[in-house]
Motif scaffolding. Structure first.
Motif, PDB file in Angstrom:
ATOM      1  N   ILE A 162       0.831  -1.202   0.000  1.00  0.00           N
ATOM      2  CA  ILE A 162       0.000   0.000   0.000  1.00  0.00           C
ATOM      3  C   ILE A 162       0.865   1.252   0.000  1.00  0.00           C
ATOM      4  CG2 ILE A 162      -1.658   1.340   1.322  1.00  0.00           C
ATOM      5  CD1 ILE A 162      -2.843  -1.127   2.386  1.00  0.00           C
ATOM      6  N   THR A 163       1.901   1.239   0.820  1.00  0.00           N
ATOM      7  CA  THR A 163       2.739   2.430   0.923  1.00  0.00           C
ATOM      8  C   THR A 163       3.447   2.732  -0.383  1.00  0.00           C
ATOM      9  OG1 THR A 163       3.266   1.462   3.062  1.00  0.00           O
ATOM     10  CG2 THR A 163       4.211   3.576   2.588  1.00  0.00           C
ATOM     11  N   VAL A 164       3.935   1.677  -1.056  1.00  0.00           N
ATOM     12  CA  VAL A 164       4.625   1.919  -2.319  1.00  0.00           C
ATOM     13  C   VAL A 164       3.635   2.380  -3.372  1.00  0.00           C
ATOM     14  CG1 VAL A 164       5.890   0.844  -4.197  1.00  0.00           C
ATOM     15  CG2 VAL A 164       6.501   0.308  -1.866  1.00  0.00           C
ATOM     16  N   LYS A 165       2.487   1.697  -3.423  1.00  0.00           N
ATOM     17  CA  LYS A 165       1.473   2.014  -4.431  1.00  0.00           C
ATOM     18  C   LYS A 165       1.015   3.461  -4.306  1.00  0.00           C
ATOM     19  CE  LYS A 165      -0.382   0.101  -7.871  1.00  0.00           C
ATOM     20  NZ  LYS A 165      -1.754  -0.360  -8.081  1.00  0.00           N
ATOM     21  N   SER A 166       0.788   3.901  -3.077  1.00  0.00           N
ATOM     22  CA  SER A 166       0.241   5.248  -2.893  1.00  0.00           C
ATOM     23  C   SER A 166       1.304   6.326  -2.955  1.00  0.00           C
ATOM     24  CB  SER A 166      -0.469   5.332  -1.550  1.00  0.00           C
ATOM     25  OG  SER A 166       0.497   5.247  -0.524  1.00  0.00           O
ATOM     26  N   MET A 219       7.831   9.330   2.115  1.00  0.00           N
ATOM     27  CA  MET A 219       7.918  10.019   3.403  1.00  0.00           C
ATOM     28  C   MET A 219       8.711   9.197   4.401  1.00  0.00           C
ATOM     29  SD  MET A 219       4.583  12.127   4.148  1.00  0.00           S
ATOM     30  CE  MET A 219       3.110  11.391   3.537  1.00  0.00           C
ATOM     31  N   TYR A 220       8.867   7.911   4.093  1.00  0.00           N
ATOM     32  CA  TYR A 220       9.568   7.046   5.031  1.00  0.00           C
ATOM     33  C   TYR A 220      11.030   6.845   4.656  1.00  0.00           C
ATOM     34  CZ  TYR A 220       5.043   5.488   6.929  1.00  0.00           C
ATOM     35  OH  TYR A 220       3.816   5.421   7.504  1.00  0.00           O
ATOM     36  N   VAL A 221      11.261   6.509   3.387  1.00  0.00           N
ATOM     37  CA  VAL A 221      12.627   6.150   3.013  1.00  0.00           C
ATOM     38  C   VAL A 221      13.058   6.809   1.709  1.00  0.00           C
ATOM     39  CG1 VAL A 221      12.603   3.912   4.157  1.00  0.00           C
ATOM     40  CG2 VAL A 221      11.820   4.103   1.806  1.00  0.00           C
ATOM     41  N   HIS A 222      14.335   6.734   1.448  1.00  0.00           N
ATOM     42  CA  HIS A 222      14.956   7.260   0.244  1.00  0.00           C
ATOM     43  C   HIS A 222      14.464   6.477  -0.973  1.00  0.00           C
ATOM     44  CE1 HIS A 222      18.213   8.260  -2.537  1.00  0.00           C
ATOM     45  NE2 HIS A 222      18.623   9.177  -1.707  1.00  0.00           N
ATOM     46  N   PRO A 223      14.286   7.141  -2.123  1.00  0.00           N
ATOM     47  CA  PRO A 223      13.765   6.451  -3.306  1.00  0.00           C
ATOM     48  C   PRO A 223      14.540   5.197  -3.708  1.00  0.00           C
ATOM     49  CG  PRO A 223      13.874   8.800  -3.739  1.00  0.00           C
ATOM     50  CD  PRO A 223      14.420   8.592  -2.364  1.00  0.00           C
ATOM     51  N   ARG A 224      15.855   5.207  -3.458  1.00  0.00           N
ATOM     52  CA  ARG A 224      16.615   4.045  -3.930  1.00  0.00           C
ATOM     53  C   ARG A 224      16.233   2.788  -3.176  1.00  0.00           C
ATOM     54  NH1 ARG A 224      21.249   3.152  -0.151  1.00  0.00           N
ATOM     55  NH2 ARG A 224      20.632   4.519   1.535  1.00  0.00           N
ATOM     56  N   ALA A 228       0.665   8.630   7.748  1.00  0.00           N
ATOM     57  CA  ALA A 228       2.018   9.073   7.436  1.00  0.00           C
ATOM     58  C   ALA A 228       2.039  10.585   7.348  1.00  0.00           C
ATOM     59  CB  ALA A 228       2.474   8.465   6.115  1.00  0.00           C
ATOM     60  N   LYS A 229       3.064  11.150   7.911  1.00  0.00           N
ATOM     61  CA  LYS A 229       3.105  12.612   7.920  1.00  0.00           C
ATOM     62  C   LYS A 229       4.554  13.029   7.945  1.00  0.00           C
ATOM     63  CE  LYS A 229       2.483  15.812  11.787  1.00  0.00           C
ATOM     64  NZ  LYS A 229       3.873  16.024  12.084  1.00  0.00           N
TER      65      LYS A 229
END
Lengths: 287, 343
Positions: A29-33, A38-43, A94-95
């Motif tokens: 869900i987190t990746v899809k949305s 907000m949590y981790v670096h794109p890599r 998430a914020k």
């Protein structure tokens, strides 16, 4: 081997499946949305995808155990530790990390890297395509651009090898190149003396600053939300005292070699400021 | 006799749970005291949540990779092969241990299950320890990120790798001479009662690929729940420290060389930042702290931190883990003590 429990359902396996699926779902869900940013670096995102698949596979293999008798005594308390993060993940939205709270984020001296010297060409040189109308999706796209060296005619020196280009003789610091410009300017103060600059960021003020001083800052993430820090070039602006803390503005001004906090360093003499919307992807990355 | 010992270990986990609750309640109350309005408290909780979850999200994929490697080693590769790779003859063993890490370009949390598996398979303890400590530092991604974070200062990366290897070897050698006579492996339910197929050494030759794959995943899920629990505890405490400790600590350390070194080492331990990117955090400290102090951060972080410590507790006895950590801290401090004055 004793069959300690031979009820219909192997509770241990059921719990394992549920927890594994819970985490896999949360990741998915987190990746899809897009909240993952907000949590981790794109890599890290590719690794998250691998992790999700692995956990799915593990839960599938565990499914087979559900109807087999439970083999041994199991300590159910250990699953408690897994339920806590899952609960927090699904109930708390998430914020963005609150600037004042994370421990080393508001250390003002750490914002401007005095020790940095001229950047040599880094091995994996993901070049950020500079784009004035920065669309939020560009963050991921520009990140994925592989080594496409944008050869630039203007000055043909070091900065350009990283895709940094002056537009109309103006430095434009935005989402995709904030940290690179920051390093470039800090390392070559003379080269950028007198150049015009536009920078978008939030207003950061510290108690130690004078009334006309502030920093148009961004939050920089190197690995995950736990290691964020505030970065930016210090600025002087006669209307600085009227600027509301944490408000998002786009500033225009000139880079000069002044002093800030008793240290000589390049600063921005801000001439104008306009309100902007908080960008969809707030964080900037050093690479 | 066995069962009683094992139940006692479970009590330890219950107690850990209570301590976890107690401490977090205390921290929560303390922070709530400093906070005037309720919305700030919610905001605090949300920030804590983000930090906590982000550590987990970032670490879990690497832990899974480490566990898969460990399970594959357990199921698919006979002990004899592994022990041959890491020769018992100490000199060559150490050299191989140091360079084996180059082939594991993963986060330092992934190394712990692998190292634990090597020990269980019979690799000698000093060699395995050197492997576990040096792997996160000779990791090519770590070296690259250090070079990138400190551009035109390749000396930092060079120092990090050489000091790291030095410490890893010294700690390994210490355990060579002050070896553990009794088994250091934690006896948990899964270790002693694992008389199921997956732990038998006899199956490697008999079963086909599919069955082996199934066993690898079954083993991996067991390990995931053993190790993951400690990862979660570690992330919880690390996040708690990060949102609760006042940042003023860092401002008052000008000129105190030894104190800076200690603070940097402690920071590396508490913040538990993945070794592949802690160079950037060290960079932000480089303004205030001397290179010698930053070395403490760069060298200790990959070797040991709260996350790693708790993951070690998943596989090894408490007494051994404490000894290991104390040795690492002391050796690191002594070596850097001299460097702090030179750099």
């Amino acid at each position: 081997m004793e069959k300690i429990k031979s009820g219909k359902l192997n509770i241990d396996a059921v719990l394992k499946v549920l927890l594994l699926l819970g985490f896999a779902t949360f990741f998915f869900i987190t990746v899809k949305s897009g909240t993952i940013h907000m949590y981790v670096h794109p890599r890290i995102v590719s690794y998250i995808k691998i992790g999700t698949v692995v956990m799915l596979a593990m839960s599938l293999f565990q499914l087979k155990e559900i109807f087999k008798p439970q083999r041994k005594q199991v300590n159910f308390y250990q699953y408690f530790f897994f339920i806590i993060p899952l609960l927090m993940a699904f109930t708390l939205p998430a914020k963005e990390v609150n600037i004042g709270i994370v421990s080393f984020a508001s250390n003002i001296d750490s914002m401007i890297s005095k020790n940095s010297t001229v950047q040599s060409k880094a091995q994996n040189n993901d070049n950020y395509i500079q784009d004035n109308s920065q669309n939020a999706n560009n963050i991921r796209d520009t990140y994925n651009t592989q080594n496409s060296d944008i050869s630039l005619s203007v000055n043909g020196k070091e900065g350009e090898s990283k895709g940094l280009k002056l537009q109309d003789n103006t430095v434009v610091m935005d989402d995709s190149n904030f940290v690179k410009w920051l390093d470039e300017i800090s390392n070559n103060p003379l080269k950028y003396e007198g150049k015009r600059v536009t920078v978008s960021g939030f207003v950061f003020k510290d108690k130690q600053f004078k009334p006309n001083e502030f920093v148009p800052a961004r939050m920089m993430m190197t690995c995950c939300a736990a290691d964020m820090s505030i970065v930016g070039l210090p600025a002087k602006y006669k209307l600085a005292s009227e600027l509301k803390k944490d408000s998002w503005l786009k500033f225009s001004g000139t880079i000069v070699n002044g002093e800030f906090n008793g240290q000589p360093m390049p600063i921005i003499n801000v001439e104008s400021a306009e309100k902007i919307e908080k960008p969809q992807y707030e964080y900037v990355y050093p690479y | 006799m066995d069962k009683i010992d094992i139940l006692k270990k479970d009590k330890f986990e219950h107690r850990l749970l209570y301590i976890l609750f107690g401490l977090s309640a205390l921290f929560l109350l303390n922070t709530l005291n400093r906070v005037i309005d309720f919305s700030s408290a919610i905001s605090w909780l949300q920030s804590f949540n983000m930090v906590f979850l982000s550590i987990l999200i970032q670490a879990i994929p690497f832990i899974l990779i480490g566990i898969l490697v460990s399970s594959t080693l357990q199921v698919a590769i006979p002990s004899e092969t592994i022990v041959k790779l890491f020769p018992q003859k100490k000199a060559t063993g150490f050299i191989i241990a140091i360079f084996a890490g180059v082939f594991f370009p993963v986060c330092d949390c992934a190394i712990v299950p692998v190292a634990a598996r090597l020990i269980k398979k019979g690799v000698s303890l000093p060699v395995a320890i050197t492997f576990m400590l040096s792997a996160p530092i000779v990791n090519p991604i770590v070296i690259a990120s250090t070079l990138y974070a400190f551009p035109k200062q390749p000396s930092i990366a060079f120092l990090r790798v050489s000091i790291g290897i030095l410490i890893a070897v010294i700690v390994g050698v210490i355990f060579l001479f002050f070896g553990e006579k009794k088994s250091i492996l934690k006896r948990s339910l899964d270790n002693t009662h694992c008389s199921c197929d997956c732990c038998s050494n006899r199956i490697q030759n008999k079963t086909g690929i599919i069955k082996k794959l199934e066993l690898i995943f079954m083993h991996a899920s067991t390990e995931f729940f053993q190790v993951g629990k400690f990862l979660i505890i570690g992330a919880f405490f690390s996040s708690l420290f990060q949102v609760c400790i006042s940042k003023d600590i860092f401002n008052n350390l000008w000129g105190h060389k030894i104190l800076s070194l200690l603070v940097m080492m402690l920071a590396a331990f508490i913040f538990s930042i993945c070794s592949t990117s802690d160079a950037f955090i060290a960079k932000t400290f480089s303004v205030q702290f001397s290179t010698g102090a930053i070395m403490g951060f760069l060298v200790l972080g990959p070797m040991i931190d709260i996350k790693n410590m708790l993951m070690l507790l998943a596989s090894f006895k408490k007494s051994f883990v404490i000894k290991l950590i104390a040795t690492i801290f002391i050796v690191t401090f002594l070596i850097l003590y001299w460097l702090v004055f030179l750099l």
